[in-house]
Design an enzyme around this catalytic site. Structure first.
Site, short mmCIF file in Angstrom:
data_model
loop_
_atom_site.label_atom_id
_atom_site.label_comp_id
_atom_site.label_asym_id
_atom_site.label_seq_id
_atom_site.Cartn_x
_atom_site.Cartn_y
_atom_site.Cartn_z
N VAL A 16 -0.96 -2.68 15.85
CA VAL A 16 -1.30 -3.41 17.07
C VAL A 16 -0.33 -4.56 17.33
CG1 VAL A 16 -3.04 -4.96 18.07
CG2 VAL A 16 -3.73 -2.79 17.07
N GLY A 253 -14.55 19.32 16.52
CA GLY A 253 -13.57 19.43 15.44
C GLY A 253 -14.18 19.03 14.11
N CYS A 260 -9.72 2.68 12.96
CA CYS A 260 -10.64 1.93 13.82
C CYS A 260 -12.06 2.48 13.83
CB CYS A 260 -10.10 1.89 15.23
SG CYS A 260 -8.67 0.81 15.36
N1 LIG Z 1 -4.55 0.51 14.89
C1 LIG Z 1 -5.06 0.61 16.11
O1 LIG Z 1 -4.80 1.57 16.83
C2 LIG Z 1 -5.97 -0.45 16.65
C3 LIG Z 1 -6.44 -0.35 17.97
C4 LIG Z 1 -7.26 -1.35 18.47
C5 LIG Z 1 -7.62 -2.43 17.66
N2 LIG Z 1 -7.16 -2.49 16.37
C6 LIG Z 1 -7.52 -3.66 15.56
O2 LIG Z 1 -6.35 -4.49 15.49
C7 LIG Z 1 -6.30 -5.13 14.21
C8 LIG Z 1 -4.99 -4.81 13.53
O3 LIG Z 1 -4.95 -3.42 13.26
P1 LIG Z 1 -3.62 -2.68 12.76
O4 LIG Z 1 -3.91 -1.25 12.76
O5 LIG Z 1 -2.47 -3.19 13.53
O6 LIG Z 1 -3.54 -3.25 11.26
P2 LIG Z 1 -2.30 -3.11 10.27
O7 LIG Z 1 -2.89 -3.08 8.91
O8 LIG Z 1 -1.39 -2.00 10.70
O9 LIG Z 1 -1.49 -4.47 10.46
C9 LIG Z 1 -1.97 -5.71 10.07
C10 LIG Z 1 -0.77 -6.57 9.67
O10 LIG Z 1 -1.21 -7.91 9.51
C11 LIG Z 1 -0.45 -8.49 8.46
N3 LIG Z 1 -1.06 -9.75 8.02
C12 LIG Z 1 -2.08 -9.94 7.14
N4 LIG Z 1 -2.33 -11.26 7.02
C13 LIG Z 1 -1.47 -11.91 7.84
C14 LIG Z 1 -1.24 -13.28 8.17
N5 LIG Z 1 -1.97 -14.25 7.62
N6 LIG Z 1 -0.26 -13.58 9.03
C15 LIG Z 1 0.48 -12.60 9.61
N7 LIG Z 1 0.31 -11.29 9.34
C16 LIG Z 1 -0.65 -10.96 8.47
C17 LIG Z 1 -0.38 -7.38 7.43
O11 LIG Z 1 0.64 -7.61 6.48
C18 LIG Z 1 -0.14 -6.15 8.33
O12 LIG Z 1 1.24 -5.89 8.51
C19 LIG Z 1 -7.54 -4.67 13.46
O13 LIG Z 1 -8.57 -5.59 13.66
C20 LIG Z 1 -7.88 -3.36 14.13
O14 LIG Z 1 -9.23 -3.04 14.03
C21 LIG Z 1 -6.35 -1.53 15.86
#
Ligand SMILES: NC(=O)c1ccc[n+]([C@@H]2O[C@H](COP(=O)([O-])OP(=O)(O)OC[C@H]3O[C@@H](n4cnc5c(N)ncnc54)[C@H](O)[C@@H]3O)[C@@H](O)[C@H]2O)c1
Length: 433
Positions: A16, A253, A260
């Site tokens: 994200v 499926g 998520c």
């Molecule tokens: N992946 C998706 O498609 C998606 C879609 C909508 C919402 N979300 C939500 O968005 C959020 C992030 O999801 P994601 O899939 O990108 O997670 P991710 O695990 O891919 O990325 C999270 C990143 O945050 C970093 N991080 C941790 N602590 C930190 C800090 N103190 N400062 C800076 N960086 C830090 C981690 O090292 C990691 O690289 C979650 O809450 C998720 O539920 C994700």
């Protein structure tokens, strides 16, 4: 209309955070992405993209002059007007969302002596914004604003989804902060839903729950179709053409997975429970999904008897196509079930390379996965699987049995090409081999 350029710090360089940073840069803003993972930041600085997300590489490259990467909090926030929080919120043992990374960001936020708005992109329980506001106030940072701007992008199409969303949701305590965050999206043609912070937090959780409910609903219809001789693909088509219902998320499926849906459904269920409400429907949605992943084994056993000592090929590992994300992928449950029943498991995926898939031999091509195998399971609907020469491939199998866990292929065509084919919610192949 193009956006007036603002300065944005994005905390979290994951799926994200990177898409958010790259897309805001594309909209003309100056962006600094901060992560605690030094290797990841080094890679990004060197022009390498650490995740597989279509279109992201090009976007990062095109906007390189408006994008910086750092591990340093002070550097990220030094000139920022907005601090986007896009860190992970994985499930804890209790099923509640683990907000420790969110709290770290809030607690590390320096006092920059001017108005900064913290914007929550991470998916968080309802009530988190209120708690963050209190925590900031306790630190003497009353001047820091807070806005909830949840993310609805889907991995695999995240760049397109961000630039062309169905809506942008902005929940604010302070009207001006909400205006400012809505203004960051100038250039994006979509309705902006303005509301209070708690409602914005709930919109995200409710939207995910609605999508999951549709998936478990059609999967249950599929299971009844199997028992009664109907074909769920035709049924979904006929149902989905009803404008009151619509056709999206009506594909039967082997269940949903990913980073998520599973965690957000659990978090919403626990949020309700913690508030004294038993969310019965969501509990059923989760259970149906869990059982769905396990039904594949029975299908294999119909053809093979016991799978003990048999070689099963998994086609696809990622939780869905066009991503390398393995979080909560149905393939993990499937591989675990097959191994525990004594099968040998071989797997192919064009991009996912999980390092922790113990006991599974990962191979580099579909051909290698299928050679002398007793059966195959199509787990992830990678487009290249539709282009294969299935007649030739049938000849390389010990027994050409295919369970199509995504109803991707044409049953009649597959049977004509020599396969004992089984989909989900469609008449089973009686030509048991
Ligand atoms: N992946 C998706 O498609 C998606 C879609 C909508 C919402 N979300 C939500 O968005 C959020 C992030 O999801 P994601 O899939 O990108 O997670 P991710 O695990 O891919 O990325 C999270 C990143 O945050 C970093 N991080 C941790 N602590 C930190 C800090 N103190 N400062 C800076 N960086 C830090 C981690 O090292 C990691 O690289 C979650 O809450 C998720 O539920 C994700």
């Amino acid at each position: 209309m193009s956006a007036a350029s603002r300065r944005i710090a994005v905390f979290g360089a994951g799926y994200v955070g990177l898409v958010t940073g790259a897309c805001f840069a594309e909209l003309g803003h100056d962006v600094v992405v901060r992560d605690i993972d030094e290797t990841r930041i080094e890679e990004l600085r060197a022009g390498r993209v650490p995740i597989h997300e279509p279109g992201l590489d090009a976007l990062l490259e095109r906007n390189a002059e408006r994008l910086r990467f750092t591990v340093d909090v002070a550097e990220a926030v030094a000139e920022a007007d907005f601090v986007y929080v896009a860190v992970g919120t994985p499930p804890t043992y209790s099923g509640d969302a683990d907000l420790s990374a969110v709290w770290t960001v809030v607690d590390e936020l320096p006092d920059v002596g001017r108005r900064v708005v913290v914007v929550m992109k991470s998916t968080v329980p309802v009530g988190t914004g209120e708690k963050v506001r209190h925590r900031l106030a306790a630190r003497g940072l009353e001047g820091v604003g807070y806005v909830s701007n949840p993310e609805f992008t889907a991995e695999g199409t995240a760049v397109r989804d961000f630039m062309h969303p169905d809506r942008v949701v902005v929940g604010a305590f302070d009207e001006e902060d909400g205006d400012a965050v809505a203004g960051l999206h100038a250039g994006i043609d979509a309705p902006v839903v303005r509301c209070d912070v708690a409602s914005a937090e709930m919109i995200k959780l409710a939207a995910n729950a609605a999508l999951m409910t549709r998936i478990s609903f059609i999967n249950e219809i599929a299971n009844v179709c199997e028992a009664t001789g109907a074909d769920v693909v035709r049924v979904a088509e006929g149902v989905g053409l009803d404008r009151r219902i619509g056709s999206s998320f009506l594909r039967a499926g082997i269940g949903y997975g990913g980073s998520c849906f599973p965690k957000d459904s659990l978090a919403l269920k626990q949020l309700a429970a913690n508030s004294g409400y038993h969310f019965q429907l969501l509990a059923a949605v989760i259970e149906v999904n869990e059982l769905q992943k396990r039904r594949v084994l029975a299908k294999l056993e119909r053809h093979l008897g016991s799978v003990r000592g048999k070689t099963i090929a998994l086609l696809g590992l990622a939780f869905k196509p066009n991503t390398d994300d393995m979080r909560e992928a149905p393939s993990l449950v499937l591989a675990g079930r097959l191994l525990s029943e004594g099968a040998t498991v071989r797997a192919w995926d064009p991009v996912a390379r999980p390092s922790d898939l113990r006991g599974v031999l990962q191979v580099g091509s579909v051909e290698e996965a299928l050679a002398d195998a007793d059966a195959a399971v199509l787990v992830t609907e990678w487009p290249e699987l539709a282009e294969l020469d299935w007649t030739t491939l049938a000849g390389t199998m010990r027994t050409p049995v295919l369970v199509d866990g995504r109803n991707m292929l044409d049953p009649g065509a597959m049977r004509r090409q020599g396969w004992a084919y089984e989909g989900i919610g469609r008449a089973a192949d009686d030509g048991v081999v």
